[in-house]
Design an enzyme around this catalytic site. Sequence first.
Site, PDB file in Angstrom:
ATOM      1  CG  ASP A  21      38.897  46.528  74.521  1.00 32.70           C
ATOM      2  OD1 ASP A  21      39.924  45.943  74.682  1.00 32.70           O
ATOM      3  OD2 ASP A  21      38.475  47.224  75.499  1.00 32.70           O
ATOM      4  CG  ASN A  69      47.382  48.742  70.987  1.00 30.86           C
ATOM      5  OD1 ASN A  69      46.653  48.849  69.897  1.00 30.86           O
ATOM      6  ND2 ASN A  69      47.307  49.095  72.086  1.00 30.86           N
TER       7      ASN A  69
HETATM    8  C1  FPP Z   1      42.135  44.691  71.788  1.00 29.61           C
HETATM    9  O1  FPP Z   1      42.213  43.741  72.805  1.00 29.61           O
HETATM   10  C2  FPP Z   1      42.629  44.297  70.618  1.00 29.61           C
HETATM   11  C3  FPP Z   1      43.755  44.698  70.068  1.00 29.61           C
HETATM   12  C4  FPP Z   1      44.786  45.744  70.636  1.00 29.61           C
HETATM   13  C5  FPP Z   1      44.169  44.379  68.741  1.00 29.61           C
HETATM   14  C6  FPP Z   1      43.254  43.933  67.565  1.00 29.61           C
HETATM   15  C7  FPP Z   1      43.974  42.859  66.945  1.00 29.61           C
HETATM   16  C8  FPP Z   1      42.898  41.688  66.163  1.00 29.61           C
HETATM   17  C9  FPP Z   1      41.858  41.542  66.620  1.00 29.61           C
HETATM   18  C10 FPP Z   1      43.807  40.713  65.582  1.00 29.61           C
HETATM   19  C11 FPP Z   1      44.788  41.184  64.592  1.00 29.61           C
HETATM   20  C12 FPP Z   1      44.423  42.073  63.525  1.00 29.61           C
HETATM   21  C13 FPP Z   1      44.371  41.907  62.239  1.00 29.61           C
HETATM   22  C14 FPP Z   1      43.580  42.911  61.505  1.00 29.61           C
HETATM   23  C15 FPP Z   1      45.023  40.893  61.739  1.00 29.61           C
HETATM   24  P1  FPP Z   1      43.120  44.002  73.992  1.00 29.61           P
HETATM   25  O2  FPP Z   1      44.565  43.293  73.899  1.00 29.61           O
HETATM   26  O3  FPP Z   1      43.214  45.303  74.336  1.00 29.61           O
HETATM   27  O4  FPP Z   1      42.202  43.394  75.202  1.00 29.61           O
HETATM   28  P2  FPP Z   1      42.239  43.201  76.706  1.00 29.61           P
HETATM   29  O5  FPP Z   1      41.586  44.978  76.862  1.00 29.61           O
HETATM   30  O6  FPP Z   1      41.568  42.318  77.214  1.00 29.61           O
HETATM   31  O7  FPP Z   1      43.793  43.464  77.361  1.00 29.61           O
END
Ligand code: FPP
Length: 246
Positions: A21, A69
């Site tokens: 996250d 998501n």
């Molecule tokens: C959470 O950060 C992360 C995600 C929803 C996606 C995770 C994806 C990756 C690490 C990259 C792609 C993965 C692969 C396996 C290719 P957030 O966007 O919710 O952050 P925030 O809480 O700060 O908004």
Amino acid sequence: MDSIDDLKNGKLPKHLAIIMDGNGRWAKQKGRLRVFGHEHGVKAVRDVAVNCSKLGIKYLTLYAFSTENWKRPKLEVDTLMKLLVSSLKKELHTLNENNIKLNAIGNIESLPSRALAELKEVMAKTSSNTTMTLTLALSYGSREEIKKAIQSISTKVKNNIISPENIDETIINNHLYTRNLPDVDLLIRTSGEHRISNFLLWQIAYAELYFIDVFWPDFKEHHLLEALKNYQHRERRFGKTSEQLN
Ligand code: FPP
């Protein structure tokens, strides 16, 4: 600071799960678009996977995309799907070099066809690797997983394949996406949030929880080693007393 070798002498989780996250906030802090954070998140995924396989952790499960998501802005969803395709292409050799088998859980049939095809191809091309199973949770939601398990067990009950009094934890486990994975031993969530967010609710029943106030793109090897060291100092009692364990 403990090294990988120091930690290897102690007890390590067989199954480590991570809620990655903070990509969006990491990017915002730098005055960049959220997708910039996801791009940097991919590097952290590679480093964690390689380090876990070197440590001898057998199962690593990453929450890459939740059922919720899909509600994000289209640009962000499209970019995440493109990143998934490009990362799978780019990292196939990393997986094979480190003897890592790729696996996926979730409603993967709902992924765009290119992403699904690439995912299936990389899973097939790594299927005989044996050091570690890396499971990506994609379009994953724990309540949906449990609902599907109940539907499928109910159908078997209706068709006299299972009798209700025989339904036990093994039968339930065998109807979850995680049927081939052991229970989670340690769950890490980055970014300072203290939530589970519909991730592996059944499978974390006895997991140790570890929350760290670092955004996912900044999660480095020393953070992983620190979390594992912390795990090594915890006593897991599974409902028993300390005396019973000794
Ligand atoms: C959470 O950060 C992360 C995600 C929803 C996606 C995770 C994806 C990756 C690490 C990259 C792609 C993965 C692969 C396996 C290719 P957030 O966007 O919710 O952050 P925030 O809480 O700060 O908004």
